[in-house]
Design an enzyme around this catalytic site. Structure first.
Site, PDB file in Angstrom:
ATOM      1  N   ASN A   7       0.867  -1.244  -0.100  1.00 12.90           N
ATOM      2  CA  ASN A   7       0.023   0.002   0.011  1.00 12.90           C
ATOM      3  C   ASN A   7       0.881   1.207  -0.041  1.00 12.90           C
ATOM      4  OD1 ASN A   7      -1.755   1.925   0.590  1.00 12.90           O
ATOM      5  ND2 ASN A   7      -2.554   0.852   2.471  1.00 12.90           N
ATOM      6  N   ARG A  99      -2.783  -2.195  -3.179  1.00 11.82           N
ATOM      7  CA  ARG A  99      -3.982  -1.197  -3.002  1.00 11.82           C
ATOM      8  C   ARG A  99      -3.851  -0.382  -4.224  1.00 11.82           C
ATOM      9  NH1 ARG A  99      -4.830   3.351   1.091  1.00 11.82           N
ATOM     10  NH2 ARG A  99      -6.999   3.660   0.655  1.00 11.82           N
ATOM     11  N   HIS A 189     -12.533   3.405   0.367  1.00  9.78           N
ATOM     12  CA  HIS A 189     -12.584   2.424   1.528  1.00  9.78           C
ATOM     13  C   HIS A 189     -13.431   1.042   1.036  1.00  9.78           C
ATOM     14  CE1 HIS A 189     -12.272   5.855   4.736  1.00  9.78           C
ATOM     15  NE2 HIS A 189     -11.077   5.326   4.380  1.00  9.78           N
ATOM     16  N   ARG A 250     -10.675  16.289   7.195  1.00 13.05           N
ATOM     17  CA  ARG A 250     -11.766  16.553   6.005  1.00 13.05           C
ATOM     18  C   ARG A 250     -13.013  16.975   6.652  1.00 13.05           C
ATOM     19  NH1 ARG A 250     -10.286  11.231   3.435  1.00 13.05           N
ATOM     20  NH2 ARG A 250      -8.259  11.745   2.338  1.00 13.05           N
ATOM     21  N   GLU A 396      -8.007  -4.840   5.406  1.00 11.91           N
ATOM     22  CA  GLU A 396      -7.950  -4.767   3.850  1.00 11.91           C
ATOM     23  C   GLU A 396      -6.764  -5.640   3.395  1.00 11.91           C
ATOM     24  OE1 GLU A 396      -8.746  -0.401   3.124  1.00 11.91           O
ATOM     25  OE2 GLU A 396      -8.241  -0.780   5.371  1.00 11.91           O
TER      26      GLU A 396
END
Ligand code: AMP
Length: 415
Positions: A7, A99, A189, A250, A396
């Site tokens: 990743n 990823r 996600h 965010r 993940e």
């Protein structure tokens, strides 16, 4: 097969080595053999490496780019010092799973990487200018270091949401803008929402088609997903990860007119506004202190800090708002599932989000909820309540490793 899961971020590389195969997937017997993180690639990098069952190794060393970082990881992996069982040489790394953040409309599932796929990921750079180039760096580095004989697979953050209907993914702006520039909601996600939906099915003994749940990935980035018959029906992140829930830095949903207003009043450029919304908003912006939920809860508890409490309250209310919206969209929902750093570890936040939802048939079992932290998995609602609540730690990397095996062996994906 030993799968290297990668990743890559703009200046970071996160990895795991997972042993898995079709029979191990069936038996849920995959083995995580090692993991690590390299940060600050391009300067004095911080390296943290850990073989399973051994203490972590931390060091600082200059690594000029992603290739140098991966070279460092690979050398460590095969060293006697790491002592990872079954990994003595490069030949013991059988495939790499990457990823990749954005697959746009092109990649609706995980794929074996070839030149066409690389070109496709490059074509998506416009949509994810920060993320896809970093993911590509990992792909190029792995090709160079491991050779073309080692298969590589791309697993996209967006692909789980490719089942969203037009009514979920279209913005109500002139349709030709969707046609011309593919401006639409993609969602992110996806691997996390897909993993927790799969685990929920295992825990609750449901078939894919019977799975109607709302999954809440609450970490530094946050998103909600409405899952209908096992597939993503709607999700809170949109064209970019900026839309939806309140996150660490965010802000999530806001009136787009604020952008022009800010440009005018504060004399800010569009890229400054983009930075403000992505890096200085959310929990950090509201509290003026930190993007870290743990620290905010401490401030609130120990110093009764008003702005910390406000940030947490806005965060929880936004999640509740999405739960309400998704209940209305799905009609029937069996469970709400919490995951991500906050969702998995903060019993207080879970309780605050669910407070006042008793009329929906949600009742949290307080002692069970308090205990369900630090990687524990299970139901936190009272037995027999109408709408169940679960905590399921995300994984993940496991899903990336499993998809890699399936793509390499051309085996169908069952969930
Ligand atoms: P992630 O991005 O999934 O690693 O999640 C990071 C977020 O999880 C940060 O805001 C952390 O403060 C938060 N977090 C981790 N552990 C806890 C905890 N025990 N209580 C509250 N928040 C936590």
């Amino acid at each position: 097969m030993n799968i290297l899961v990668l990743n890559c971020g703009s200046s970071s590389l996160k990895f795991q080595i997972v042993e898995t195969d079709l029979d191990l997937i069936d038996k849920n017997a995959d083995v995580q053999k090692a993991k690590g993180l390299i940060e600050r690639i391009g300067s004095q990098s911080l390296v943290a490496l850990q073989a399973a069952g051994k203490p972590p190794v931390k060091q600082a060393t200059p690594l000029r780019d992603h290739r140098a970082a991966l070279d460092y990881v690979v050398r460590w992996m095969i060293s006697t010092e790491a002592g990872i069982p079954g990994i003595q040489s490069l030949a013991d790394v059988h495939a790499v799973g990457h990823r990749v953040v954005h697959g746009a409309e092109k990649f609706t599932k995980s794929v074996l990487i070839d030149d066409d796929v690389i070109k496709g990921i490059e074509d998506c750079i416009d949509l994810a200018p920060l993320h896809n180039p970093a993911n590509l760096k990992g792909i190029y580095a792995a090709r160079t270091l491991l050779g073309p004989g080692v298969p590589q697979v791309a697993i996209f953050d967006t692909s789980f949401h490719s089942t969203m209907p037009e009514t979920s993914y279209l913005y109500a702006i002139p349709y030709q803008l969707y046609r011309r520039h593919k401006i639409r909601r993609y969602g992110f996600h996806g691997t996390s929402h897909r993993y927790v939906a799969y685990r929920f099915r295992q825990l609750a003994g449901r078939e894919r088609e019977e799975t109607n749940i709302i999954t809440l990935h609450l970490g530094n980035g946050c998103s909600a997903c409405a899952i209908k018959a096992g597939a993503s029906f709607d999700t809170s992140m949109g064209f970019t990860p900026l839309e939806g829930l309140v996150m660490g830095t965010r802000g999530g949903d806001l009136d787009p007119s604020i952008l022009e207003f800010l440009a005018h009043k504060e004399g800010m450029s569009m890229s400054e506004i983009d930075g403000l919304l992505n890096k200085q908003s959310g929990l950090l912006g509201l509290s003026g202190l930190t993007n870290d939920m743990r620290e905010l809860l401490d401030e609130e508890r120990e110093h009764q800090d008003r702005r910390s409490k406000l940030a947490v309250d806005v965060f929880c209310q936004r999640v509740r708002k999405y739960i309400g919206a998704y209940l209305a969209e799905l009609g029937y929902v069996e469970a709400i599932v919490f995951t991500g750093g906050i969702g998995e570890n903060s019993a207080v936040i879970r309780e605050r989000i669910c407070a006042g939802l008793e009329f929906l048939g949600i009742e949290i079992d307080t002692p069970v909820n308090a205990h369900m932290v630090g990687g524990r998995e299970g139901e936190i609602s009272k037995a027999g309540c109408k709408l169940k609540v679960f905590v399921i730690p995300t994984n993940e990397e496991l899903l990336i490793a499993r998809d890699t095996v399936r793509c390499v062996k051309n085996a169908p994906r069952r969930w």
